[in-house]
Each structure stands twice: as C-alpha cells, then as structure tokens.
Design a protein around this motif. Structure first.
Motif, mmCIF file in Angstrom:
data_model
loop_
_atom_site.group_PDB
_atom_site.id
_atom_site.type_symbol
_atom_site.label_atom_id
_atom_site.label_comp_id
_atom_site.label_asym_id
_atom_site.label_seq_id
_atom_site.Cartn_x
_atom_site.Cartn_y
_atom_site.Cartn_z
ATOM 1 N N THR A 8 -1.584 9.601 -14.268
ATOM 2 C CA THR A 8 -0.578 9.151 -13.142
ATOM 3 C C THR A 8 0.319 10.419 -12.712
ATOM 4 N N GLN A 9 0.609 11.099 -13.944
ATOM 5 C CA GLN A 9 1.161 12.347 -13.617
ATOM 6 C C GLN A 9 0.635 13.284 -12.421
ATOM 7 N N LYS A 10 -0.827 13.517 -12.650
ATOM 8 C CA LYS A 10 -1.648 14.318 -11.783
ATOM 9 C C LYS A 10 -2.368 13.481 -10.689
ATOM 10 N N ASN A 11 -1.996 12.217 -10.555
ATOM 11 C CA ASN A 11 -2.648 11.480 -9.561
ATOM 12 C C ASN A 11 -4.454 11.850 -9.742
ATOM 13 N N GLN A 12 -4.902 11.541 -10.692
ATOM 14 C CA GLN A 12 -6.384 11.418 -10.770
ATOM 15 C C GLN A 12 -6.665 10.698 -11.817
ATOM 16 N N TYR A 13 -8.063 10.091 -11.457
ATOM 17 C CA TYR A 13 -8.696 9.612 -12.679
ATOM 18 C C TYR A 13 -9.599 10.672 -13.159
ATOM 19 N N THR A 53 -8.931 11.175 -2.355
ATOM 20 C CA THR A 53 -9.195 12.276 -1.272
ATOM 21 C C THR A 53 -10.310 13.433 -2.044
ATOM 22 N N HIS A 54 -10.532 13.258 -3.141
ATOM 23 C CA HIS A 54 -11.344 14.416 -3.760
ATOM 24 C C HIS A 54 -11.965 13.987 -4.843
ATOM 25 N N THR A 55 -13.536 14.056 -5.037
ATOM 26 C CA THR A 55 -14.021 13.740 -6.436
ATOM 27 C C THR A 55 -14.904 15.035 -6.775
ATOM 28 N N GLU A 56 -14.560 15.326 -8.143
ATOM 29 C CA GLU A 56 -15.172 16.640 -8.672
ATOM 30 C C GLU A 56 -15.949 16.378 -10.044
ATOM 31 N N VAL A 57 -17.172 16.829 -10.083
ATOM 32 C CA VAL A 57 -17.941 16.771 -11.331
ATOM 33 C C VAL A 57 -18.294 18.178 -11.793
ATOM 34 N N PRO A 58 -18.339 18.389 -12.885
ATOM 35 C CA PRO A 58 -18.734 19.886 -13.408
ATOM 36 C C PRO A 58 -19.935 20.180 -12.881
ATOM 37 N N TYR A 103 -6.293 11.175 -6.063
ATOM 38 C CA TYR A 103 -5.827 10.230 -5.228
ATOM 39 C C TYR A 103 -4.522 10.444 -4.643
ATOM 40 N N ARG A 104 -4.030 9.597 -3.840
ATOM 41 C CA ARG A 104 -2.509 9.513 -3.563
ATOM 42 C C ARG A 104 -2.205 8.121 -3.312
ATOM 43 N N PRO A 105 -0.860 7.807 -3.949
ATOM 44 C CA PRO A 105 -0.559 6.418 -3.679
ATOM 45 C C PRO A 105 -0.336 6.256 -2.328
ATOM 46 N N VAL A 106 -0.224 5.164 -1.563
ATOM 47 C CA VAL A 106 0.079 4.713 -0.444
ATOM 48 C C VAL A 106 1.005 3.738 -0.465
ATOM 49 N N GLY A 107 2.272 3.837 -0.527
ATOM 50 C CA GLY A 107 3.000 2.718 -0.740
ATOM 51 C C GLY A 107 2.930 2.218 -2.092
ATOM 52 N N THR A 108 3.197 0.725 -2.169
ATOM 53 C CA THR A 108 2.869 0.418 -3.309
ATOM 54 C C THR A 108 1.586 -0.564 -3.176
ATOM 55 N N HIS A 109 0.754 -0.485 -2.132
ATOM 56 C CA HIS A 109 -0.129 -1.368 -1.879
ATOM 57 C C HIS A 109 -1.628 -0.861 -1.802
ATOM 58 N N ALA A 110 -1.782 0.583 -1.916
ATOM 59 C CA ALA A 110 -3.092 0.969 -1.530
ATOM 60 C C ALA A 110 -3.137 2.649 -2.445
ATOM 61 N N LYS A 165 -8.851 -2.308 -8.442
ATOM 62 C CA LYS A 165 -9.015 -3.574 -8.169
ATOM 63 C C LYS A 165 -7.784 -4.562 -9.186
ATOM 64 N N ALA A 166 -7.928 -4.246 -10.452
ATOM 65 C CA ALA A 166 -7.387 -5.074 -11.372
ATOM 66 C C ALA A 166 -5.772 -5.134 -10.830
ATOM 67 N N GLN A 167 -5.406 -3.918 -10.399
ATOM 68 C CA GLN A 167 -4.188 -3.608 -9.967
ATOM 69 C C GLN A 167 -3.573 -4.387 -8.730
ATOM 70 N N GLY A 168 -4.540 -4.979 -8.006
ATOM 71 C CA GLY A 168 -4.468 -5.574 -6.943
ATOM 72 C C GLY A 168 -4.165 -4.914 -5.484
ATOM 73 N N LYS A 169 -4.583 -3.760 -5.620
ATOM 74 C CA LYS A 169 -4.426 -2.707 -4.425
ATOM 75 C C LYS A 169 -5.703 -2.495 -3.711
ATOM 76 N N MET A 170 -5.424 -1.922 -2.447
ATOM 77 C CA MET A 170 -6.477 -1.615 -1.602
ATOM 78 C C MET A 170 -7.039 -0.068 -1.667
ATOM 79 N N VAL A 171 -8.056 0.436 -1.269
ATOM 80 C CA VAL A 171 -8.553 1.656 -1.471
ATOM 81 C C VAL A 171 -8.679 2.202 0.171
ATOM 82 N N ILE A 172 -8.422 3.427 0.189
ATOM 83 C CA ILE A 172 -8.458 4.334 1.424
ATOM 84 C C ILE A 172 -9.458 5.264 0.847
ATOM 85 N N PRO A 173 -10.814 5.307 1.149
ATOM 86 C CA PRO A 173 -11.783 6.102 0.713
ATOM 87 C C PRO A 173 -11.961 7.371 1.700
#
Length: 100
Positions: free
Chosen positions: A7-12, A36-41, A25-32, A62-70
């Motif tokens: 959560t400090q870097k905003n990335q899984y 923004t980007h996916t990278e694999v070696p 990712y970027r949090p969008v308010g408290t609901h989404a 999903k477990a957090q009850g939030k929406m996704v903006i892909p």
C-alpha cells in the motif's frame, strides 16, 4: 509465490526468481481502485504470472468491497476473459472499455 499488496507503493507484487511482477494502481476515493499498469519480468512473459497476479489483486479488491477501474489493458483483458469479475467494473466503464 504469494501476491502482496504494498500500500505504500500502490502496487500488488509477486516476487519471482527473475524479479518482481507488479500490478500498479491508484486509489480513487474510498470506493475504487484504478489499475494503471501491469509488468512481468520479460523471462516470464506468457507463463501465467500476470494472470495469477491480477486474479489475486481482483480478489483482494472484491474482498474490500471496492470497484475496479481497469485502465491497464492487461487487467481489462483479464476481466473480459473472466466474467466472474465483471461485477467489479462499473457498467458504464465496461462499455467504454469494450468489456462484455
């Protein structure tokens, strides 16, 4: 290999022997969460690492009850192929991203 949400870097993150795979990712308010980007070696591309990473990230959102903006094409493509995650995306955004 376990996916962690930094959560400090905003990335899984998924640590692999060849390096870190990330879904940024970027949090969008408290609901989404906006992905923004996916990278694999490079050595692991096409081996399912990105899919494992995105699946775990979507399950966490999903477990957090939030929406996704892909905004990331890989995340949008994953959702379009795995309809069980369509309910995480606002219907208006589904149409704009051609997710059906």
């Amino acid at each position: 290999m376990d996916v962690k949400n930094d959560t400090q870097k905003n990335q899984y993150e998924l640590k692999t022997p060849e390096g870190m795979a990330v879904a940024v990712y970027r949090p969008v308010g408290t609901h989404a969460i906006m992905f923004t980007h996916t990278e694999v070696p490079e050595a692991l591309e096409g081996q399912g690492i990105g899919s494992k990473l995105v699946k775990a990230a979507l399950e966490d959102v999903k477990a957090q009850g939030k929406m996704v903006i892909p905004m990331c094409p890989f995340v949008a493509g994953y959702i379009s192929q795995h309809h069980e995650y369509l309910d995480l995306v606002d219907p208006v955004q589904r149409g704009a991203l051609n997710i059906s």
